[in-house]
Design an enzyme around this catalytic site. Structure first.
Site, mmCIF file in Angstrom:
data_model
loop_
_atom_site.group_PDB
_atom_site.id
_atom_site.type_symbol
_atom_site.label_atom_id
_atom_site.label_comp_id
_atom_site.label_asym_id
_atom_site.label_seq_id
_atom_site.Cartn_x
_atom_site.Cartn_y
_atom_site.Cartn_z
ATOM 1 N N PRO A 247 66.226 106.769 70.548
ATOM 2 C CA PRO A 247 65.275 107.907 70.944
ATOM 3 C C PRO A 247 65.032 108.907 69.898
ATOM 4 C CG PRO A 247 67.396 108.085 71.711
ATOM 5 C CD PRO A 247 67.503 106.827 71.398
ATOM 6 N N CYS A 248 64.583 108.446 68.901
ATOM 7 C CA CYS A 248 64.262 109.589 67.622
ATOM 8 C C CYS A 248 63.244 110.684 68.248
ATOM 9 C CB CYS A 248 63.836 108.888 66.495
ATOM 10 S SG CYS A 248 62.310 107.884 66.505
#
Length: 286
Positions: A247-248
């Protein structure tokens, strides 16, 4: 030809842009609906089906004030409470275990000639995606906004000498369940990643950011054990080979602004708001 889900996401993305750009004027439901050429009734229903909340509520999750409050509240304990999001039953993300395995030098030298990669195309709440897997796990996931052959070409640039088969395998199917409403179908998601030890460390640290929460580049660097290396950490975040699963999109600027994203800031906003809404909905149901 576009699918209905793809068409709906494009309309939602356009409405998110409109609401963000005109937030100070507090546009009405009617004005937002007119912007994407829908009736207020259909726009409200479509948006709530997608996000679970109204457009107005959704926009609150994207405000700088909301982001700053989240960063302030979560700063000290965010990673200590990894995946403890207050969700109940099968909805708890801490029940989801994502295992990261780095590729050996032999697996990706000479363009990945030792790899056999399966790939397929799928729909997500944020547009079409290409997902690829080896026998050990997901090695690539990206949004396929352009033609399928272009998305496949981007994948093949990473592993030009690998053997490719277009097929949906069980590894891909399991990973795609993360886009659903019911996470009880999720088993262990395995990722098989090409990266330096530094990059893999950053990607593993990203996995500790809970659903609906946010952090900054400096916060991520500190937790990963590289305090002061925000720039290098930012480069590693940008090089994330697996969209959404790693989840950048949960990393924002310290000012509370959403910031840039490889697949567009609007999509990043959509992800952040969608996850925030899902977290609230599940918490209220618990």
């Amino acid at each position: 030809m576009e699918t209905q889900q793809e068409t709906d996401y494009k309309r939602i993305a356009a409405s998110i842009d409109y609401l963000k750009n005109n937030f100070k004027n507090q546009p009405s439901l009617e004005e937002a609906a007119e912007h994407i050429h829908l009736s207020p009734f259909h726009f409200q229903r479509m948006f709530k089906d997608w996000a679970g909340v109204s457009p107005k509520q959704f926009l609150q999750y994207l405000s700088i004030e909301h982001a700053k409050q989240m960063l302030k509240n979560n700063g000290a304990t965010l990673f200590d409470a990894a995946f403890e999001t207050g969700l109940s039953g099968t909805g708890r993300l801490h029940d989801l275990f994502i295992k990261v395995e780095g590729m050996t030098p032999g697996e990706y030298k000479n363009g990945g000639e030792l790899l056999h990669i399966n790939y397929s195309f799928a729909e997500s709440p944020f547009g079409n995606i290409i997902v690829a897997s080896t026998s050990k796990g997901i090695c690539h996931m990206a949004f396929a906004d352009e033609k399928a052959d272009m998305a496949l070409g981007d994948l093949k640039q990473k592993f030009p000498n690998a053997q490719y088969t277009q097929i949906v395998d069980s590894i891909q199917q399991n990973a795609l369940f993360i886009f659903g409403q019911d996470w009880s179908k999720l088993g262990q998601i395995k990722l098989h990643l090409k990266g330096s030890p530094f990059q893999i460390k950053i990607w593993e640290t990203l996995l500790k950011i809970p659903l609906g929460s946010l952090t900054t580049y400096s916060g991520l660097a500190e937790q990963a054990g590289y305090a002061g290396a925000s720039r290098a950490v930012g480069t590693a975040v940008a090089g994330n080979p697996v969209a959404f699963l790693i989840p950048c999109h949960r990393v924002i600027r310290s000012t509370g602004e959403i910031g840039q994203y490889h697949w567009g800031s609007t999509r990043k906003s959509a992800m952040i708001g969608w996850e925030a809404a899902k977290g609230v909905i599940h918490a209220e149901a618990s």
